[in-house]
Design a protein around this motif. Structure first.
Motif, short mmCIF file in Angstrom:
data_model
loop_
_atom_site.label_atom_id
_atom_site.label_comp_id
_atom_site.label_asym_id
_atom_site.label_seq_id
_atom_site.Cartn_x
_atom_site.Cartn_y
_atom_site.Cartn_z
N PHE A 15 0.83 -1.20 0.00
CA PHE A 15 0.00 0.00 0.00
C PHE A 15 0.87 1.25 0.00
O PHE A 15 1.90 1.31 0.67
CB PHE A 15 -0.90 0.03 1.24
N CYS A 218 -6.75 3.06 -5.70
CA CYS A 218 -7.89 2.56 -4.93
C CYS A 218 -8.78 3.75 -4.57
O CYS A 218 -8.50 4.49 -3.62
CB CYS A 218 -7.40 1.85 -3.66
N ALA A 226 -10.45 -1.70 -1.56
CA ALA A 226 -9.13 -2.31 -1.59
C ALA A 226 -9.24 -3.84 -1.69
O ALA A 226 -8.48 -4.46 -2.44
CB ALA A 226 -8.36 -1.92 -0.33
N LEU A 229 -10.21 -4.79 -5.28
CA LEU A 229 -9.11 -4.67 -6.23
C LEU A 229 -8.04 -5.74 -5.99
O LEU A 229 -7.44 -6.23 -6.94
CB LEU A 229 -8.50 -3.27 -6.15
N ALA A 230 -7.82 -6.09 -4.73
CA ALA A 230 -6.90 -7.19 -4.44
C ALA A 230 -7.43 -8.49 -5.04
O ALA A 230 -6.67 -9.28 -5.61
CB ALA A 230 -6.70 -7.33 -2.93
N ALA A 234 -4.67 -6.96 -7.93
CA ALA A 234 -3.72 -5.88 -7.63
C ALA A 234 -2.65 -6.35 -6.66
O ALA A 234 -2.93 -7.14 -5.74
CB ALA A 234 -4.46 -4.68 -7.04
N LEU A 237 -1.47 -0.99 -4.12
CA LEU A 237 -2.66 -0.14 -4.10
C LEU A 237 -2.31 1.24 -3.60
O LEU A 237 -1.65 1.39 -2.56
CB LEU A 237 -3.75 -0.76 -3.21
N VAL A 239 -3.78 4.36 -1.91
CA VAL A 239 -4.97 4.56 -1.07
C VAL A 239 -5.14 6.03 -0.65
O VAL A 239 -5.53 6.32 0.48
CB VAL A 239 -4.94 3.64 0.16
#
Length: 265
Positions: A15, A218, A226, A229-230, A234, A237, A239
């Motif tokens: 992240f 994200c 999140a 998308l994971a 992904a 990300l 954020v």
């Protein structure tokens, strides 16, 4: 401490945030809060390979967070100087062809992987000095620095297989806004617009085939988004960004001020 490259190699979800303000404090705070990387923007800001960039990279290193720099363009000099300044990697905007991608690798990797020029007097080399070892330096730079082109145009997707087949790519950052603009469709950072989502999924699938990581914005920056998308594939990300956080804080301060003024009127 694990490097960002090591985390990605171990298939960890990572992240980070975008930093547009040029503030070393924003970078350092991101590291203090446990994020994995900062996306320092030198494409859409006044930042260059100057003292301001140096301070941001030093703040990242102090805080134990990986500084990734989105350079202004794919020029060899800018890529080399950014890595020499100590960036953990470069994010390269507006990559449109395999030929351009090969030039990027040539500029960012030392022989035998590329033709990056070297000098031992720079930060990435520890400023040289007695005991400096060229083979150890070039091997470490080739192994650890991250090369992240951006997929943000229809031209990239027209040549996607040839681009992704260029050796040396660590990750791809999907830019939904510029991709949508290049297609003449609605800009949607949440990537729910069907054509944007389709392009994102195509990118993820083709990167998976080649063991290339994928960075996605994200938005909105929620745990639910999140997680989605994971699940889409992904690896990295984004954020939020420092200017958005400043907007939110100032909006809250303004609401407090407005409320007090109303109560006293």
């Amino acid at each position: 401490m694990e490097s960002l490259k090591q985390k990605l190699t171990a298939n960890q979800l990572t992240f980070g945030i975008n930093v547009y303000s040029g503030s070393p404090a924003a970078v350092e705070i991101a590291g203090q809060k446990g994020l994995d990387f900062v996306f320092i923007d030198a494409e859409h800001t006044l930042l260059g390979t100057d003292l301001a960039m140096e301070r941001m990279i030093l703040a990242a290193r102090t805080a134990g967070i990986a500084p990734l720099v989105r350079v202004a363009d794919s020029s060899a000099a800018g890529l080399r100087k950014t890595l020499e300044c100590g960036a953990a990697g470069v994010i390269v905007p507006q990559v449109h062809s395999a030929a351009q991608m090969r030039d990027i690798i040539q500029a960012t990797k030392f022989p035998p992987l590329g033709r990056r020029g070297g000098d031992s007097s720079v930060r990435s080399a520890g400023y040289g000095g007695p005991g400096f070892d060229w083979p150890a330096y070039t091997e470490r730079e080739n192994r650890e620095t991250l090369i992240i082109p951006m997929a943000e145009s229809f031209e990239f997707f027209n040549e996607i297989d040839d681009i992704l087949d260029v050796p040396g790519i660590d990750a791809i950052h999907f830019g939904p806004a510029d991709y949508a603009l290049s297609r003449g469709i609605e800009v949607d950072y949440s990537m729910r617009q069907s054509e944007v989502r389709s392009a994102m999924r195509e990118l993820v699938a083709k990167c998976r085939e080649r063991r290339i990581k994928v960075m996605l914005p994200c938005f909105p920056a929620t745990a639910e988004q999140a997680t989605q998308l994971a699940d889409e594939g992904a690896d990295m990300l984004l954020v939020g960004n420092d200017l958005a956080f400043l907007h939110l804080g100032c909006e809250n301060a303004g609401n407090v001020a407005s409320g007090v003024r109303r109560s006293q009127s």
